[in-house]
Structures are given as C-alpha cells and as structure tokens.
Design an enzyme around this catalytic site. Structure first.
Site, PDB file in Angstrom:
ATOM      1  N   GLY A   1      -2.761  -4.346  -4.625  1.00 39.80           N
ATOM      2  CA  GLY A   1      -4.039  -3.756  -4.290  1.00 39.80           C
ATOM      3  C   GLY A   1      -5.319  -4.584  -4.745  1.00 39.80           C
TER       4      GLY A   1
ATOM      5  N   GLY B   1       0.902  -1.145   1.230  1.00 37.92           N
ATOM      6  CA  GLY B   1       0.133  -0.328   0.548  1.00 37.92           C
ATOM      7  C   GLY B   1      -1.161   0.182   1.374  1.00 37.92           C
ATOM      8  N   GLY B   2      -2.374  -0.413   0.807  1.00 36.25           N
ATOM      9  CA  GLY B   2      -3.453   0.163   1.355  1.00 36.25           C
ATOM     10  C   GLY B   2      -3.471  -0.018   2.750  1.00 36.25           C
TER      11      GLY B   2
ATOM     12  N   HIS C   1       9.054   1.141  -8.316  1.00 37.19           N
ATOM     13  CA  HIS C   1       7.622   0.551  -7.865  1.00 37.19           C
ATOM     14  C   HIS C   1       6.879   0.246  -9.265  1.00 37.19           C
ATOM     15  CE1 HIS C   1       3.429  -0.119  -6.416  1.00 37.19           C
ATOM     16  NE2 HIS C   1       3.849  -0.028  -5.422  1.00 37.19           N
TER      17      HIS C   1
ATOM     18  N   ASN D   1       3.728   2.352   2.247  1.00 34.11           N
ATOM     19  CA  ASN D   1       3.919   3.076   1.019  1.00 34.11           C
ATOM     20  C   ASN D   1       2.315   3.758   0.946  1.00 34.11           C
ATOM     21  OD1 ASN D   1       3.746   4.002  -1.586  1.00 34.11           O
ATOM     22  ND2 ASN D   1       3.763   2.008  -2.649  1.00 34.11           N
ATOM     23  N   TRP D   2       2.491   5.014   1.023  1.00 39.09           N
ATOM     24  CA  TRP D   2       1.027   5.719   1.177  1.00 39.09           C
ATOM     25  C   TRP D   2       0.602   5.850  -0.457  1.00 39.09           C
ATOM     26  CZ3 TRP D   2       1.581   9.657   5.643  1.00 39.09           C
ATOM     27  CH2 TRP D   2       1.833   8.944   6.900  1.00 39.09           C
ATOM     28  N   LYS D   3       1.527   5.789  -1.283  1.00 36.48           N
ATOM     29  CA  LYS D   3       1.165   6.226  -2.689  1.00 36.48           C
ATOM     30  C   LYS D   3       0.442   7.707  -2.764  1.00 36.48           C
ATOM     31  CE  LYS D   3       0.424   1.366  -3.280  1.00 36.48           C
ATOM     32  NZ  LYS D   3      -0.072   0.327  -4.301  1.00 36.48           N
TER      33      LYS D   3
ATOM     34  N   GLU E   1       7.298  -7.774  -5.295  1.00 40.74           N
ATOM     35  CA  GLU E   1       5.879  -7.269  -5.050  1.00 40.74           C
ATOM     36  C   GLU E   1       5.329  -7.911  -6.660  1.00 40.74           C
ATOM     37  OE1 GLU E   1       4.792  -3.796  -2.517  1.00 40.74           O
ATOM     38  OE2 GLU E   1       5.433  -2.972  -4.415  1.00 40.74           O
TER      39      GLU E   1
ATOM     40  N   GLU F   1       3.978   0.632 -10.148  1.00 36.84           N
ATOM     41  CA  GLU F   1       2.981   1.389 -10.714  1.00 36.84           C
ATOM     42  C   GLU F   1       3.868   2.684 -11.402  1.00 36.84           C
ATOM     43  OE1 GLU F   1       1.243   2.379  -6.960  1.00 36.84           O
ATOM     44  OE2 GLU F   1       0.102   0.361  -7.156  1.00 36.84           O
TER      45      GLU F   1
ATOM     46  N   SER G   1      -1.128  -6.664  -1.175  1.00 37.99           N
ATOM     47  CA  SER G   1      -2.133  -7.180  -0.227  1.00 37.99           C
ATOM     48  C   SER G   1      -1.936  -7.622   1.067  1.00 37.99           C
ATOM     49  CB  SER G   1      -3.123  -8.252  -1.093  1.00 37.99           C
ATOM     50  OG  SER G   1      -3.693  -7.502  -2.417  1.00 37.99           O
TER      51      SER G   1
HETATM   52  P1  PGA Z   1      -0.853  -3.267  -1.557  1.00 42.77           P
HETATM   53  O1  PGA Z   1       0.204  -2.299  -2.026  1.00 42.77           O
HETATM   54  O2  PGA Z   1      -0.553  -3.532  -0.038  1.00 42.77           O
HETATM   55  O3  PGA Z   1      -1.945  -2.321  -1.238  1.00 42.77           O
HETATM   56  O4  PGA Z   1      -1.302  -4.284  -2.272  1.00 42.77           O
HETATM   57  C1  PGA Z   1       1.530  -2.802  -2.004  1.00 42.77           C
HETATM   58  C2  PGA Z   1       2.457  -1.772  -2.578  1.00 42.77           C
HETATM   59  O5  PGA Z   1       1.796  -1.252  -3.982  1.00 42.77           O
HETATM   60  O6  PGA Z   1       3.612  -1.386  -2.429  1.00 42.77           O
END
Ligand code: PGA
Length: 257
Positions: free
Chosen positions: A172, A234-235, A94, A9-11, A166, A96, A213
């Site tokens: 993050g 994510g990251g 998600h 997930n590159w956001k 999640e 966010e 994470s």
């Molecule tokens: P993260 O994000 O791996 O950077 O914690 C995961 C996500 O939000 O899908």
C-alpha cells in the site's frame, strides 16, 4: 510449469452489492485466460453473493482469514468449516492481521492446518518490515516465518499451499520491491526454505506469489521472474480494468498450449 495465480485481496472494501457488480464486470475480461488462475477475496459478508454470482464461472473465491477452531465462543470470528462451499482459498497471516490483530506464527500455523482440514487452499503471507529489511535480517526472518507456518505439515499438504511474499514496506505504499529483489526472496529464501523442509519435488511445485504495490504497470516484469508464480494484489485489485489488465499481461507470459 507452475500455473500462475493472481489473487485480489480486497481487504475491508466493497459491500456485497459492489462485490457482485465487480465480478460480473470482470469475468468476461479474465475468463478468456484459463492459463491464469484468478481469485477474488471479498470481505466475509460478500462471500455468499460472490460465490453465487461465480457459480459457473472459472474465477475462484477466497476468504481473507479464518479461525482455527471448528466452532465455539470466539465472538466475531469465522471458522474454516464455515467457509466450505463458499470459498476455495483463504488468506492466512496477512501482515495486517499480524500487525493489527495480534496474529502470531503459532496462530498462523493453526489456521493453516484448519484450512487444509476443510479442503481450502491457504495463501499464507510472509514478509519483513522496513526496519528488518534495513537491518539486513530479511532472509532469516522470512525463512523463520515459513518454517513456523509449515510446522507439522506433511509434504502432501505443503505442496498445495500458496505462499505470498509481501514485504510490509511495499504494501500500500506505492513502493514495490524490484523484480530482482522480489525474485531473490521468493526463490532463494522462500522456495529455498521449502526445499530444505520438503525436498526438490515440493519446492519445484509449490506456488509463490509476490505482493506489495503491484499494478498494471509493474506486473509484467514481476511475473517474468523465474521464482514468482503470481501476485497477491491489494489496491489494484479493486478496479475492474486494472485487475483485468494484470491478468491479461500475466496470461501473455504463460501462453496456452
Ligand atoms: P497492495 O496490497 O497491493 O495494495 O500493496 C497487497 C496486499 O496487502 O496483499
């Protein structure tokens, strides 16, 4: 055995050019592991270029959101219909999106239905925040999110959905849930809720990811857990070498026959 699915997930990261550069670099490193389903989820504007770059390459493309309506007066939105041919997956709900863009259980349910109607595989996200976790209401809250997301879905539709657990406090933050905790919520709570709703066959087949994470250091112990069938990353999915290592480590736990 459920096929593991690792989705990046590159956001809101990477221009179309950067996205294409990434998939070109990562594809030789991950396509040698067909036992893992690998997905990249770039921002909308990069979808056409990434879909084109991956045309004959077995890495799937996912969008990060969709609207439930077919078309209409929804400035700035993209419908599931518009994603057909560009993406095979779509992330829905998600945290966010729920937190910053006011998505609700109801809109998540409508988006899920729209995605399925257009042949997309939804990756629907659930997870509690820190206060809920500390108050001990994780199980009831997450189970409620699953029930709301799947409201009105048939067993045939439900079995094709991917669920990402999640915990918001782990996203993050560098603080991942321990494998045991993640596995308990994925298994007992998420899969358990699907079992109550749809019975054993659907519950045993549906794929449940952990997200929050994850990285090349902790993916092995997370993926070794019985009820974790993949990760929404994510990251760590923004870096070619780290993402490729995560696919390779997962592949090692699911040898080809
Ligand atoms: P993260 O994000 O791996 O950077 O914690 C995961 C996500 O939000 O899908």
């Amino acid at each position: 055995m459920r096929k593991p699915i690792l989705a990046g997930n590159w956001k809101m990261n990477k221009t179309p050019a950067e996205a294409v550069e990434f998939v070109r670099a990562v594809s030789p490193l991950v396509t040698c592991y067909p036992q893992v389903e690998t997905v990249v989820c770039p921002p909308f504007v990069a979808l056409p270029a990434v879909a084109e770059a991956l045309r004959d390459i077995p890495i799937a493309v996912g969008a990060q959101n969709c609207h439930w309506a077919e078309s209409g007066a929804y400035t700035g939105e993209v419908s599931a219909a518009m994603l057909e041919g560009l993406a095979q997956y779509v992330i829905i709900g998600h945290s966010e999106r729920r937190q910053y863009f006011a998505e609700t259980d109801e809109s998540v349910n409508k988006k899920l239905k729209a995605a399925l109607a257009h042949g997309l595989v939804p990756i629907v996200c659930v997870g509690e925040d820190l206060a809920q976790n500390e108050a001990g209401v994780t199980d009831a809250f997450v189970s409620g999110q699953v029930r709301a997301a799947f409201a009105g879905l048939s067993a045939e539709q439900a079995v094709g959905v991917v669920i990402a657990y999640e915990p918001i406090w782990a996203i993050g933050t560098g603080r991942n849930a321990t494998p045991e905790v993640a596995n308990r919520v994925c298994g007992h709570v998420v899969r358990g809720t699907i079992r109550q709703l749809y019975g054993d066959a659907v519950a045993d087949a549906i794929r449940i990811q952990y997200g929050g994470s994850t990285n090349d250091k902790n993916i092995g112990e997370l993926m070794a857990m019985t009820d974790i069938d993949g990760a929404l990353i994510g990251g760590a999915s923004l870096k070619v070498d780290v993402f490729a290592t995560m696919v390779r480590v997962t592949a090692g736990l699911y040898p080809q026959d």
